[in-house]
Design a protein around this motif. Structure first.
Motif, PDB file in Angstrom:
ATOM      1  N   ARG A  12       0.840  -1.202   0.000  1.00 18.29           N
ATOM      2  CA  ARG A  12       0.000   0.000   0.000  1.00 18.29           C
ATOM      3  C   ARG A  12       0.871   1.247   0.000  1.00 18.29           C
ATOM      4  O   ARG A  12       0.664   2.185   0.772  1.00 18.29           O
ATOM      5  N   PHE A  13       1.846   1.290  -0.900  1.00 17.10           N
ATOM      6  CA  PHE A  13       2.826   2.376  -0.886  1.00 17.10           C
ATOM      7  C   PHE A  13       2.190   3.748  -1.061  1.00 17.10           C
ATOM      8  O   PHE A  13       2.586   4.702  -0.396  1.00 17.10           O
ATOM      9  N   SER A  14       1.215   3.885  -1.936  1.00 17.92           N
ATOM     10  CA  SER A  14       0.565   5.199  -2.136  1.00 17.92           C
ATOM     11  C   SER A  14      -0.073   5.683  -0.844  1.00 17.92           C
ATOM     12  O   SER A  14       0.054   6.861  -0.480  1.00 17.92           O
ATOM     13  N   GLU A  15      -0.732   4.794  -0.136  1.00 20.47           N
ATOM     14  CA  GLU A  15      -1.351   5.141   1.145  1.00 20.47           C
ATOM     15  C   GLU A  15      -0.266   5.478   2.186  1.00 20.47           C
ATOM     16  O   GLU A  15      -0.400   6.426   2.972  1.00 20.47           O
ATOM     17  N   PHE A  16       0.802   4.712   2.168  1.00 23.70           N
ATOM     18  CA  PHE A  16       1.952   4.930   3.050  1.00 23.70           C
ATOM     19  C   PHE A  16       2.545   6.319   2.808  1.00 23.70           C
ATOM     20  O   PHE A  16       2.785   7.085   3.738  1.00 23.70           O
ATOM     21  N   LEU A  17       2.734   6.664   1.542  1.00 20.60           N
ATOM     22  CA  LEU A  17       3.278   7.970   1.171  1.00 20.60           C
ATOM     23  C   LEU A  17       2.321   9.099   1.549  1.00 20.60           C
ATOM     24  O   LEU A  17       2.743  10.127   2.080  1.00 20.60           O
ATOM     25  N   ASP A  18       1.035   8.915   1.287  1.00 26.11           N
ATOM     26  CA  ASP A  18       0.043   9.931   1.657  1.00 26.11           C
ATOM     27  C   ASP A  18       0.018  10.158   3.168  1.00 26.11           C
ATOM     28  O   ASP A  18      -0.090  11.293   3.632  1.00 26.11           O
ATOM     29  N   ALA A  19       0.123   9.087   3.943  1.00 31.89           N
ATOM     30  CA  ALA A  19       0.148   9.206   5.406  1.00 31.89           C
ATOM     31  C   ALA A  19       1.378   9.990   5.852  1.00 31.89           C
ATOM     32  O   ALA A  19       1.296  10.811   6.776  1.00 31.89           O
ATOM     33  N   CYS A  20       2.495   9.771   5.190  1.00 28.32           N
ATOM     34  CA  CYS A  20       3.718  10.501   5.507  1.00 28.32           C
ATOM     35  C   CYS A  20       3.529  11.998   5.274  1.00 28.32           C
ATOM     36  O   CYS A  20       3.888  12.819   6.114  1.00 28.32           O
ATOM     37  N   VAL A  21       2.949  12.347   4.139  1.00 29.19           N
ATOM     38  CA  VAL A  21       2.758  13.761   3.787  1.00 29.19           C
ATOM     39  C   VAL A  21       1.743  14.426   4.719  1.00 29.19           C
ATOM     40  O   VAL A  21       1.952  15.552   5.167  1.00 29.19           O
ATOM     41  N   SER A  22       0.675  13.723   5.047  1.00 30.09           N
ATOM     42  CA  SER A  22      -0.376  14.349   5.851  1.00 30.09           C
ATOM     43  C   SER A  22      -0.162  14.232   7.355  1.00 30.09           C
ATOM     44  O   SER A  22      -0.518  15.140   8.109  1.00 30.09           O
ATOM     45  N   GLU A  23       0.455  13.137   7.823  1.00 28.73           N
ATOM     46  CA  GLU A  23       0.585  12.901   9.261  1.00 28.73           C
ATOM     47  C   GLU A  23       2.006  13.070   9.791  1.00 28.73           C
ATOM     48  O   GLU A  23       2.204  13.175  10.990  1.00 28.73           O
ATOM     49  N   GLY A  24       2.983  13.033   8.898  1.00 29.83           N
ATOM     50  CA  GLY A  24       4.368  13.138   9.335  1.00 29.83           C
ATOM     51  C   GLY A  24       5.107  11.820   9.179  1.00 29.83           C
ATOM     52  O   GLY A  24       4.641  10.916   8.478  1.00 29.83           O
ATOM     53  N   PRO A  25       6.247  11.681   9.817  1.00 31.28           N
ATOM     54  CA  PRO A  25       7.089  10.496   9.639  1.00 31.28           C
ATOM     55  C   PRO A  25       6.342   9.194   9.910  1.00 31.28           C
ATOM     56  O   PRO A  25       5.505   9.102  10.807  1.00 31.28           O
ATOM     57  N   GLN A  26       6.679   8.178   9.103  1.00 34.35           N
ATOM     58  CA  GLN A  26       6.085   6.855   9.220  1.00 34.35           C
ATOM     59  C   GLN A  26       7.210   5.835   9.420  1.00 34.35           C
ATOM     60  O   GLN A  26       8.187   5.832   8.671  1.00 34.35           O
TER      61      GLN A  26
END
Length: 85
Positions: A12-26
């Motif tokens: 789920r890389f796109s979701e992973f990347l979106d979470a990084c941009v919106s929520e911060g470090p993952q």
């Protein structure tokens, strides 16, 4: 920071990347061990600038600074010097 098992991060890389941009470090885990972190680019750049020592810090440091600035000299070949003399 959210934690993602490596399999989920890959699938789920796109979701992973979106979470990084919106929520911060993952955080990415492998076999339940924290292994890596995905950061927004602005955070990465901020950390890079903060990690560089200032000129004042470099000049006041106790460590040798010239070792990296002066290239090693090759030793003269004595046989050539003796042949020329």
């Amino acid at each position: 920071m959210s934690t993602w098992p490596v399999q989920d991060a890959k699938a789920r890389f796109s979701e992973f990347l979106d979470a990084c941009v919106s929520e911060g470090p993952q955080v990415v885990t492998r076999r339940s061990t924290e292994t890596a972190v995905l950061l927004p680019i602005a955070e990465w750049r901020r950390l890079q600038v903060a990690a560089r020592p200032s000129l004042k810090q470099l000049l006041l440091s106790d460590s040798a600074r010239t070792d990296q600035l002066v290239p090693n000299r090759r030793q003269a070949r004595r046989s050539q010097v003796a042949a020329l003399g």
